[in-house]
Scaffold this motif. Structure first.
Motif, short mmCIF file in Angstrom:
data_model
loop_
_atom_site.label_atom_id
_atom_site.label_comp_id
_atom_site.label_asym_id
_atom_site.label_seq_id
_atom_site.Cartn_x
_atom_site.Cartn_y
_atom_site.Cartn_z
N SER A 1 2.64 20.82 1.26
CA SER A 1 3.35 19.94 2.07
C SER A 1 2.93 18.87 0.95
O SER A 1 1.32 18.71 0.28
N ILE A 2 3.97 17.49 0.67
CA ILE A 2 4.05 16.63 -0.06
C ILE A 2 4.82 15.64 0.57
O ILE A 2 5.34 15.20 0.50
N PRO A 3 3.64 14.78 1.92
CA PRO A 3 3.82 13.63 2.38
C PRO A 3 3.64 12.25 1.29
O PRO A 3 2.81 12.28 0.68
N PHE A 4 4.37 11.86 1.41
CA PHE A 4 4.77 10.56 0.67
C PHE A 4 4.44 8.91 1.91
O PHE A 4 5.21 9.10 3.14
N PHE A 5 3.58 8.06 1.92
CA PHE A 5 2.90 6.95 2.88
C PHE A 5 3.68 5.87 2.29
O PHE A 5 2.37 5.70 1.41
N ILE A 6 3.77 4.63 2.88
CA ILE A 6 4.19 3.45 2.36
C ILE A 6 4.52 2.61 3.17
O ILE A 6 4.56 2.57 4.21
N ILE B 1 11.76 12.30 7.53
CA ILE B 1 11.20 10.48 7.59
C ILE B 1 10.89 10.91 9.14
O ILE B 1 11.18 11.27 10.18
N ASN B 2 9.29 9.97 9.12
CA ASN B 2 9.41 9.65 10.14
C ASN B 2 8.44 7.97 9.78
O ASN B 2 8.40 7.58 8.67
N ILE B 3 8.68 7.06 11.03
CA ILE B 3 7.90 5.86 10.62
C ILE B 3 6.77 5.89 11.74
O ILE B 3 5.99 6.88 12.10
N GLY B 4 5.95 5.09 10.85
CA GLY B 4 4.02 4.65 11.50
C GLY B 4 4.17 4.06 12.79
O GLY B 4 4.85 3.46 13.58
N ASP B 5 2.56 3.61 12.73
CA ASP B 5 2.29 2.81 13.81
C ASP B 5 3.17 1.19 13.57
O ASP B 5 3.63 0.49 14.55
N LEU B 6 2.14 0.68 12.09
CA LEU B 6 3.46 -0.32 12.36
C LEU B 6 5.20 -0.84 12.79
O LEU B 6 5.08 -1.99 12.93
N ILE B 7 5.64 -0.13 12.16
CA ILE B 7 7.20 -0.03 12.55
C ILE B 7 6.94 0.46 13.86
O ILE B 7 7.97 -0.82 15.05
N ILE C 1 0.84 -1.31 0.13
CA ILE C 1 -0.24 -0.46 -0.11
C ILE C 1 0.92 1.22 -0.43
O ILE C 1 2.26 1.44 0.12
N SER C 2 0.75 2.64 -1.29
CA SER C 2 2.01 3.42 -1.05
C SER C 2 0.05 4.51 -1.42
O SER C 2 -0.50 4.16 -1.89
N ILE C 3 0.68 5.52 -0.28
CA ILE C 3 -0.64 7.10 -1.25
C ILE C 3 0.41 7.99 -0.74
O ILE C 3 1.00 8.76 -0.13
N GLN C 4 -0.03 8.43 -1.93
CA GLN C 4 0.67 9.36 -2.47
C GLN C 4 -0.09 11.07 -1.65
O GLN C 4 -1.21 11.47 -2.45
N ARG C 5 0.10 11.72 -1.24
CA ARG C 5 -1.19 13.48 -0.95
C ARG C 5 -0.38 14.27 -0.77
O ARG C 5 0.84 14.67 -0.72
N LEU C 6 -0.87 15.06 -1.18
CA LEU C 6 -0.83 16.59 -1.24
C LEU C 6 -1.70 17.19 -0.74
O LEU C 6 -2.32 17.04 -0.57
N LEU C 7 -1.18 18.65 -0.26
CA LEU C 7 -1.28 19.14 1.65
C LEU C 7 -1.90 20.94 0.98
O LEU C 7 -0.57 21.02 0.36
N HIS C 8 -2.56 21.25 1.52
CA HIS C 8 -2.86 23.22 1.64
C HIS C 8 -3.76 22.68 2.75
O HIS C 8 -4.46 22.34 3.52
N TYR C 9 -2.65 23.50 3.76
CA TYR C 9 -3.01 24.28 4.98
C TYR C 9 -2.83 25.88 4.52
O TYR C 9 -2.41 26.69 4.55
N PRO C 10 -4.41 26.26 4.59
CA PRO C 10 -4.62 27.77 4.77
C PRO C 10 -3.68 28.58 6.59
O PRO C 10 -4.06 27.85 7.15
N PRO C 11 -3.24 29.57 6.20
CA PRO C 11 -3.51 30.29 7.66
C PRO C 11 -4.32 30.55 8.73
O PRO C 11 -5.20 30.89 7.62
N GLN C 12 -3.95 30.60 9.61
CA GLN C 12 -5.02 30.86 10.58
C GLN C 12 -4.71 31.91 11.63
O GLN C 12 -3.97 32.29 11.32
N ASN D 1 4.44 2.26 8.01
CA ASN D 1 5.45 2.07 7.73
C ASN D 1 6.10 3.01 7.77
O ASN D 1 6.72 2.88 8.90
N LEU D 2 6.35 4.00 6.83
CA LEU D 2 7.16 5.44 6.50
C LEU D 2 6.39 6.46 5.99
O LEU D 2 5.69 6.15 4.81
N THR D 3 7.12 7.41 6.42
CA THR D 3 6.34 8.47 5.54
C THR D 3 7.58 9.31 5.44
O THR D 3 8.67 9.85 5.92
N ILE D 4 7.69 9.44 3.98
CA ILE D 4 8.76 10.92 3.63
C ILE D 4 7.64 11.94 3.20
O ILE D 4 6.98 12.19 2.37
#
Length: 332
Positions: free
Chosen positions: A280-285, A249-255, A186-197, A216-219
């Motif tokens: 931001s552009i996070p990738f999850f594998i 880089i950070n790890i997720g629950d499975l690691i 499973i892999s997910i490429q995400r694109l994110l937009h955060y409006p300012p507050q 497992n892993l986020t880039i």
């Protein structure tokens, strides 16, 4: 300055500014070129057992490639809402591909509503195969979008596999350990937009609520705006300040499960008080949907007894997503 533009953070949303080595920086060139894999593995072990996060340099992905994806990401989120909603994630059922509107996904439900909009895609499929695998949705008004972003996804898959080799070595496993769990990951490429507050910002509405990642892993590629906050071992929030030319880089629950809590899937969130749009552009594998994750025997000791039962990657991930998306409530 207008009174309503003065930012007043609830005390629970304040992050400490600490030196970059609080989130360590790891040069991974010796891992990628094979010149000193064990040195990098040692640094990875310290980072993931103490912070769950690290910056990586000399990762082999050109800045031009990253910049081109940021550019098309901004243009996508600038599209009219009506066009983006035509690609809504609910169209994809359990494949979870497409656009998510502000407050459409909430990662800390019951506490925080997420002021962000997203676009998710993953490995190309011609038809719905099951959770996390199905056709991607693409914006017809941005013909270059698909090529740029999907090409980036493929580069992230390759980089993630190299990083997982380093994680395997850091655990004194064969560097090929994760390959048997990731024949069709499973892999997910995400694109994110955060409006300012602005104004008085409370925990009830921030960019993204406190959470751990699921797999497992986020880039993560960040722009220069900032807003990422990572919890340290004292329970304080530390800023994940953007460092040019790096990925976070950070790890997720499975690691964390795999290592029986030796490695930390750390809490993090986003609070955008910069006055600027944040992207931001996070990738999850993760692993294969049916891959079984259970603590390594080497991580179970008298002082660190067995903490987790076996779980399949897909079931764990789908359960976490079902808590965040209304259209997946039936999957709980």
């Amino acid at each position: 300055m207008s009174k309503d533009l003065v930012i007043r953070l609830d005390d629970r949303l304040r992050a400490k500014r600490e030196s970059f080595d609080k989130i360590p920086v790891v040069d991974i060139a010796p891992l990628l070129d094979g010149s000193n894999k064990q040195r990098v593995a040692k640094e990875i072990r310290w980072a993931l057992s103490n912070t769950g996060f690290m910056y990586v340099t000399n990762h082999g992905i050109s800045q031009l490639s990253v910049d081109s994806v940021f550019d098309v990401t901004r243009r996508f989120f600038d599209l009219p809402t009506s066009q983006k909603m035509m690609l809504h994630i609910s169209n994809s059922d359990v494949a979870l591909r497409g656009y998510i509107e502000p407050f459409g996904e909430n990662t800390d439900p019951g506490i925080t509503r997420d002021l962000k909009e997203c676009f998710d895609f993953g490995p190309e499929r011609s038809a719905l195969e099951g959770p996390f695998f199905g056709p991607n949705q693409w914006p017809s008004s941005l013909p270059e979008f698909r090529e740029l972003t999907y090409g980036y996804h493929q580069k992230m898959v390759d980089l993630a596999k190299k990083l997982l080799q380093g994680i395997a070595l850091s655990l004194e496993l064969s560097e090929s350990y994760f390959e048997t769990l990731m024949r069709n990951p499973i892999s997910i490429q995400r694109l994110l937009h955060y409006p300012p507050q602005s104004g008085h910002i409370r925990e009830e509405i921030i960019g993204i609520g406190a959470h751990t990642d699921y797999g497992n892993l986020t880039i993560l590629a960040q722009d220069n705006v900032g807003g990422l906050q990572v919890m340290n071992r004292d329970g304080d929030w530390v800023e994940g300040i953007p460092i040019p030319g790096t990925f976070v880089i950070n790890i997720g629950d499975l690691i964390q499960r795999l290592t029986n809590n030796l490695y930390l899937a750390n809490m993090h969130r986003v609070v955008n008080t910069s006055g600027f749009e944040r992207y931001s552009i996070p990738f999850f594998i993760d692993a294969d949907f049916k891959a079984v994750i259970e603590p390594l025997a080497s991580c179970v000791t008298d002082s660190n007894p067995l903490r987790y039962k076996p779980v399949t990657c897909g079931e764990h991930k789908l359960r976490r997503f079902a808590a965040s998306y209304a259209h997946l409530a039936k999957a709980r």
